[in-house]
Design an enzyme around this catalytic site. Structure first.
Site, PDB file in Angstrom:
ATOM      1  N   LYS A 150       0.835  -1.213   0.000  1.00  8.03           N
ATOM      2  CA  LYS A 150       0.000   0.000   0.000  1.00  8.03           C
ATOM      3  C   LYS A 150       0.869   1.262   0.000  1.00  8.03           C
ATOM      4  O   LYS A 150       0.583   2.211  -0.725  1.00  8.03           O
ATOM      5  CB  LYS A 150      -0.925   0.031   1.227  1.00  8.03           C
ATOM      6  N   ARG A 161      11.317  -6.317   4.932  1.00  7.75           N
ATOM      7  CA  ARG A 161      11.235  -4.904   5.307  1.00  7.75           C
ATOM      8  C   ARG A 161      11.766  -4.697   6.727  1.00  7.75           C
ATOM      9  O   ARG A 161      12.416  -3.689   7.015  1.00  7.75           O
ATOM     10  CB  ARG A 161       9.762  -4.457   5.231  1.00  7.75           C
ATOM     11  N   ARG A 183      -1.128  -8.621  13.443  1.00  6.83           N
ATOM     12  CA  ARG A 183      -1.619  -7.709  12.395  1.00  6.83           C
ATOM     13  C   ARG A 183      -2.352  -8.481  11.307  1.00  6.83           C
ATOM     14  O   ARG A 183      -3.380  -8.029  10.800  1.00  6.83           O
ATOM     15  CB  ARG A 183      -0.451  -6.913  11.808  1.00  6.83           C
ATOM     16  N   ARG A 228      11.214  -1.309  11.579  1.00  9.80           N
ATOM     17  CA  ARG A 228       9.966  -0.822  12.182  1.00  9.80           C
ATOM     18  C   ARG A 228       9.641  -1.653  13.408  1.00  9.80           C
ATOM     19  O   ARG A 228       9.715  -2.879  13.372  1.00  9.80           O
ATOM     20  CB  ARG A 228       8.831  -0.946  11.147  1.00  9.80           C
ATOM     21  N   ARG A 233      -9.967   0.751   8.150  1.00 14.46           N
ATOM     22  CA  ARG A 233      -9.425  -0.573   8.397  1.00 14.46           C
ATOM     23  C   ARG A 233     -10.474  -1.469   9.044  1.00 14.46           C
ATOM     24  O   ARG A 233     -10.160  -2.570   9.487  1.00 14.46           O
ATOM     25  CB  ARG A 233      -8.251  -0.431   9.364  1.00 14.46           C
TER      26      ARG A 233
HETATM   27  P1  ADP Z   1       0.614  -2.167   7.691  1.00  8.69           P
HETATM   28  O1  ADP Z   1      -0.458  -1.994   6.659  1.00  8.69           O
HETATM   29  O2  ADP Z   1       1.853  -2.804   7.150  1.00  8.69           O
HETATM   30  O3  ADP Z   1       0.128  -2.833   8.959  1.00  8.69           O
HETATM   31  P2  ADP Z   1       0.475   0.665   8.448  1.00  8.69           P
HETATM   32  O4  ADP Z   1       1.617   1.610   8.456  1.00  8.69           O
HETATM   33  O5  ADP Z   1      -0.663   0.942   7.533  1.00  8.69           O
HETATM   34  O6  ADP Z   1       1.156  -0.734   8.140  1.00  8.69           O
HETATM   35  O7  ADP Z   1      -0.130   0.533   9.932  1.00  8.69           O
HETATM   36  C1  ADP Z   1       0.700   0.304  11.050  1.00  8.69           C
HETATM   37  C2  ADP Z   1      -0.122   0.296  12.353  1.00  8.69           C
HETATM   38  O8  ADP Z   1      -0.771   1.577  12.528  1.00  8.69           O
HETATM   39  C3  ADP Z   1      -1.275  -0.709  12.419  1.00  8.69           C
HETATM   40  O9  ADP Z   1      -0.853  -2.003  12.810  1.00  8.69           O
HETATM   41  C4  ADP Z   1      -2.187  -0.054  13.474  1.00  8.69           C
HETATM   42  O10 ADP Z   1      -1.693  -0.236  14.781  1.00  8.69           O
HETATM   43  C5  ADP Z   1      -2.063   1.429  13.141  1.00  8.69           C
HETATM   44  N1  ADP Z   1      -3.093   1.861  12.183  1.00  8.69           N
HETATM   45  C6  ADP Z   1      -2.899   2.232  10.884  1.00  8.69           C
HETATM   46  N2  ADP Z   1      -4.063   2.563  10.292  1.00  8.69           N
HETATM   47  C7  ADP Z   1      -5.029   2.411  11.226  1.00  8.69           C
HETATM   48  C8  ADP Z   1      -6.457   2.562  11.255  1.00  8.69           C
HETATM   49  N3  ADP Z   1      -7.158   2.962  10.168  1.00  8.69           N
HETATM   50  N4  ADP Z   1      -7.117   2.306  12.405  1.00  8.69           N
HETATM   51  C9  ADP Z   1      -6.466   1.918  13.496  1.00  8.69           C
HETATM   52  N5  ADP Z   1      -5.131   1.720  13.553  1.00  8.69           N
HETATM   53  C10 ADP Z   1      -4.417   1.960  12.444  1.00  8.69           C
END
Ligand code: ADP
Length: 189
Positions: free
Chosen positions: A13, A127, A144, A133, A88
Protein backbone atom coordinates in the site's frame (compact mmCIF):
# COMPACT_ATOMS: atom_id res chain seq x y z
CA UNK A 1 -10.44 11.66 -8.03
CA UNK A 2 -10.59 10.11 -4.55
CA UNK A 3 -9.04 6.67 -4.14
CA UNK A 4 -8.91 4.24 -1.22
CA UNK A 5 -6.15 1.66 -1.10
CA UNK A 6 -6.84 -1.33 1.11
CA UNK A 7 -4.95 -4.56 1.67
CA UNK A 8 -3.17 -6.63 4.29
CA UNK A 9 0.11 -5.56 5.89
CA UNK A 10 2.90 -6.09 3.38
CA UNK A 11 0.64 -5.81 0.32
CA UNK A 12 2.48 -2.73 -0.94
CA UNK A 13 0.00 0.00 0.00
CA UNK A 14 2.78 2.43 0.92
CA UNK A 15 4.79 1.85 -2.26
CA UNK A 16 1.83 1.96 -4.60
CA UNK A 17 0.19 4.81 -2.71
CA UNK A 18 3.20 7.04 -3.14
CA UNK A 19 3.59 6.25 -6.85
CA UNK A 20 -0.09 6.62 -7.67
CA UNK A 21 -0.49 9.85 -5.76
CA UNK A 22 2.41 11.32 -7.70
CA UNK A 23 1.27 9.95 -11.05
CA UNK A 24 -2.33 11.09 -10.56
CA UNK A 25 -1.59 14.38 -8.77
CA UNK A 26 -3.42 13.32 -5.59
CA UNK A 27 -2.55 14.00 -1.95
CA UNK A 28 -1.09 10.82 -0.44
CA UNK A 29 -2.55 10.27 3.02
CA UNK A 30 -1.14 7.20 4.82
CA UNK A 31 -2.78 6.41 8.17
CA UNK A 32 0.23 4.44 9.46
CA UNK A 33 2.69 7.19 8.49
CA UNK A 34 0.57 9.83 10.24
CA UNK A 35 0.54 7.71 13.39
CA UNK A 36 4.29 7.07 13.24
CA UNK A 37 4.89 10.82 12.92
CA UNK A 38 2.84 11.40 16.08
CA UNK A 39 4.85 8.70 17.87
CA UNK A 40 8.15 10.24 16.73
CA UNK A 41 7.05 13.69 17.87
CA UNK A 42 5.86 12.20 21.20
CA UNK A 43 2.54 14.04 21.06
CA UNK A 44 -0.35 12.97 23.32
CA UNK A 45 -1.84 11.08 20.37
CA UNK A 46 1.52 9.46 19.63
CA UNK A 47 2.01 8.34 23.21
CA UNK A 48 -1.45 6.78 23.25
CA UNK A 49 -1.03 5.13 19.85
CA UNK A 50 2.40 3.58 20.39
CA UNK A 51 1.29 0.68 22.58
CA UNK A 52 -1.41 -0.32 20.10
CA UNK A 53 0.96 -0.11 17.14
CA UNK A 54 3.67 -2.13 18.86
CA UNK A 55 1.16 -4.89 19.67
CA UNK A 56 -0.19 -4.81 16.13
CA UNK A 57 -3.65 -3.76 17.36
CA UNK A 58 -5.73 -1.05 15.74
CA UNK A 59 -5.57 2.28 17.54
CA UNK A 60 -8.97 3.49 18.84
CA UNK A 61 -11.31 4.76 16.12
CA UNK A 62 -11.53 8.28 17.59
CA UNK A 63 -7.74 8.67 17.35
CA UNK A 64 -7.46 7.66 13.72
CA UNK A 65 -10.62 9.49 12.63
CA UNK A 66 -9.35 12.77 14.13
CA UNK A 67 -6.03 12.35 12.39
CA UNK A 68 -7.25 11.28 8.95
CA UNK A 69 -10.60 12.93 8.28
CA UNK A 70 -9.55 16.60 8.27
CA UNK A 71 -6.82 15.75 5.75
CA UNK A 72 -9.24 13.77 3.60
CA UNK A 73 -11.74 16.62 3.51
CA UNK A 74 -9.04 19.17 2.68
CA UNK A 75 -7.54 17.00 -0.07
CA UNK A 76 -10.95 16.27 -1.60
CA UNK A 77 -11.64 20.01 -1.81
CA UNK A 78 -8.32 20.40 -3.62
CA UNK A 79 -6.99 17.83 -6.12
CA UNK A 80 -8.32 14.61 -4.55
CA UNK A 81 -6.77 11.99 -2.29
CA UNK A 82 -5.05 8.65 -2.34
CA UNK A 83 -5.79 7.26 1.12
CA UNK A 84 -3.97 4.18 2.38
CA UNK A 85 -4.54 2.38 5.67
CA UNK A 86 -7.97 3.88 6.35
CA UNK A 87 -10.60 2.65 6.82
CA UNK A 88 -9.43 -0.57 8.40
CA UNK A 89 -12.79 -1.80 9.66
CA UNK A 90 -16.44 -1.53 8.63
CA UNK A 91 -17.24 0.67 11.67
CA UNK A 92 -14.46 3.10 10.62
CA UNK A 93 -15.89 3.18 7.09
CA UNK A 94 -19.38 3.83 8.44
CA UNK A 95 -18.15 6.57 10.76
CA UNK A 96 -16.35 8.31 7.93
CA UNK A 97 -19.14 7.89 5.40
CA UNK A 98 -21.63 10.54 6.47
CA UNK A 99 -18.98 13.19 7.03
CA UNK A 100 -17.36 12.36 3.68
CA UNK A 101 -20.77 12.55 1.98
CA UNK A 102 -21.53 15.93 3.47
CA UNK A 103 -18.08 17.24 2.55
CA UNK A 104 -18.14 15.87 -1.00
CA UNK A 105 -15.15 13.72 -0.06
CA UNK A 106 -16.50 10.20 -0.78
CA UNK A 107 -14.22 7.70 -2.52
CA UNK A 108 -14.70 7.17 -6.26
CA UNK A 109 -12.92 3.83 -6.28
CA UNK A 110 -11.52 1.33 -3.76
CA UNK A 111 -8.48 -0.71 -4.76
CA UNK A 112 -7.87 -3.97 -2.92
CA UNK A 113 -4.28 -5.19 -3.18
CA UNK A 114 -4.49 -8.98 -3.14
CA UNK A 115 -1.36 -10.92 -2.10
CA UNK A 116 -1.06 -14.53 -0.80
CA UNK A 117 -0.21 -14.94 2.87
CA UNK A 118 3.26 -16.52 2.46
CA UNK A 119 4.36 -13.65 0.21
CA UNK A 120 3.09 -11.07 2.76
CA UNK A 121 5.14 -12.66 5.52
CA UNK A 122 8.21 -12.78 3.27
CA UNK A 123 7.88 -9.08 2.38
CA UNK A 124 7.32 -7.93 5.96
CA UNK A 125 10.34 -9.86 7.21
CA UNK A 126 12.47 -8.40 4.40
CA UNK A 127 11.23 -4.90 5.31
CA UNK A 128 12.00 -5.57 8.99
CA UNK A 129 15.62 -6.23 8.08
CA UNK A 130 15.81 -3.00 6.03
CA UNK A 131 13.75 -0.49 8.04
CA UNK A 132 13.62 -1.77 11.61
CA UNK A 133 9.97 -0.82 12.18
CA UNK A 134 9.04 -1.70 15.76
CA UNK A 135 5.90 -3.55 14.62
CA UNK A 136 7.64 -5.78 12.05
CA UNK A 137 8.57 -8.55 14.53
CA UNK A 138 7.06 -12.07 14.24
CA UNK A 139 4.55 -11.86 17.14
CA UNK A 140 3.22 -8.45 16.07
CA UNK A 141 3.06 -9.48 12.42
CA UNK A 142 0.95 -12.53 13.35
CA UNK A 143 -1.44 -10.26 15.24
CA UNK A 144 -1.62 -7.71 12.40
CA UNK A 145 -2.48 -10.46 9.91
CA UNK A 146 -5.11 -11.93 12.26
CA UNK A 147 -6.68 -8.49 12.72
CA UNK A 148 -6.68 -7.98 9.00
CA UNK A 149 -8.59 -11.26 8.50
CA UNK A 150 -11.08 -10.53 11.25
CA UNK A 151 -11.65 -6.79 11.13
CA UNK A 152 -10.38 -5.36 7.83
CA UNK A 153 -11.31 -8.07 5.30
CA UNK A 154 -15.07 -7.47 5.69
CA UNK A 155 -14.43 -4.12 3.96
CA UNK A 156 -14.00 -6.06 0.70
CA UNK A 157 -17.67 -7.09 0.67
CA UNK A 158 -18.72 -3.71 2.06
CA UNK A 159 -17.19 -1.86 -0.90
CA UNK A 160 -18.09 -4.57 -3.42
CA UNK A 161 -21.69 -4.05 -2.35
CA UNK A 162 -21.39 -0.34 -3.05
CA UNK A 163 -19.96 -1.08 -6.50
CA UNK A 164 -16.63 0.64 -5.74
CA UNK A 165 -14.23 -2.33 -5.46
CA UNK A 166 -11.44 -3.23 -7.88
CA UNK A 167 -9.33 -6.25 -6.92
CA UNK A 168 -5.69 -5.89 -7.99
CA UNK A 169 -3.31 -8.85 -8.25
CA UNK A 170 -0.46 -7.39 -6.19
CA UNK A 171 1.64 -10.58 -6.10
CA UNK A 172 3.87 -9.16 -8.82
CA UNK A 173 6.70 -6.70 -9.15
CA UNK A 174 5.82 -3.12 -8.20
CA UNK A 175 5.82 -1.79 -11.79
CA UNK A 176 3.38 -4.48 -12.92
CA UNK A 177 1.09 -3.68 -9.99
CA UNK A 178 1.17 0.06 -10.76
CA UNK A 179 0.36 -0.74 -14.39
CA UNK A 180 -2.63 -2.89 -13.46
CA UNK A 181 -3.94 -0.18 -11.14
CA UNK A 182 -3.62 2.54 -13.78
CA UNK A 183 -5.50 0.44 -16.29
CA UNK A 184 -8.18 -0.40 -13.70
CA UNK A 185 -8.57 3.35 -13.23
CA UNK A 186 -8.73 3.89 -16.99
CA UNK A 187 -5.63 6.08 -16.94
CA UNK A 188 -3.43 6.03 -20.04
CA UNK A 189 0.12 4.78 -19.32
P1 ADP B 1 0.61 -2.17 7.69
O1 ADP B 1 -0.46 -1.99 6.66
O2 ADP B 1 1.85 -2.80 7.15
O3 ADP B 1 0.13 -2.83 8.96
P2 ADP B 1 0.47 0.66 8.45
O4 ADP B 1 1.62 1.61 8.46
O5 ADP B 1 -0.66 0.94 7.53
O6 ADP B 1 1.16 -0.73 8.14
O7 ADP B 1 -0.13 0.53 9.93
C1 ADP B 1 0.70 0.30 11.05
C2 ADP B 1 -0.12 0.30 12.35
O8 ADP B 1 -0.77 1.58 12.53
C3 ADP B 1 -1.28 -0.71 12.42
O9 ADP B 1 -0.85 -2.00 12.81
C4 ADP B 1 -2.19 -0.05 13.47
O10 ADP B 1 -1.69 -0.24 14.78
C5 ADP B 1 -2.06 1.43 13.14
N1 ADP B 1 -3.09 1.86 12.18
C6 ADP B 1 -2.90 2.23 10.88
N2 ADP B 1 -4.06 2.56 10.29
C7 ADP B 1 -5.03 2.41 11.23
C8 ADP B 1 -6.46 2.56 11.26
N3 ADP B 1 -7.16 2.96 10.17
N4 ADP B 1 -7.12 2.31 12.40
C9 ADP B 1 -6.47 1.92 13.50
N5 ADP B 1 -5.13 1.72 13.55
C10 ADP B 1 -4.42 1.96 12.44
Amino acid sequence: MNVLLIGPPGAGKGTQGERLAQRLGLAHIAAGDLLREEVRAATAVGREAKAYIDRGDLVPDAVILDLVLPRVVAAAADSGYLLDGFPRSVPQAQEARSLANRAGASPDVVLYLDVPRDELVRRILARAAEQGRSDDNPATVRNRLAIFDEVTKPLIEYYRGRGLLRVIDADRDPDAVTGEILSALGVAQ
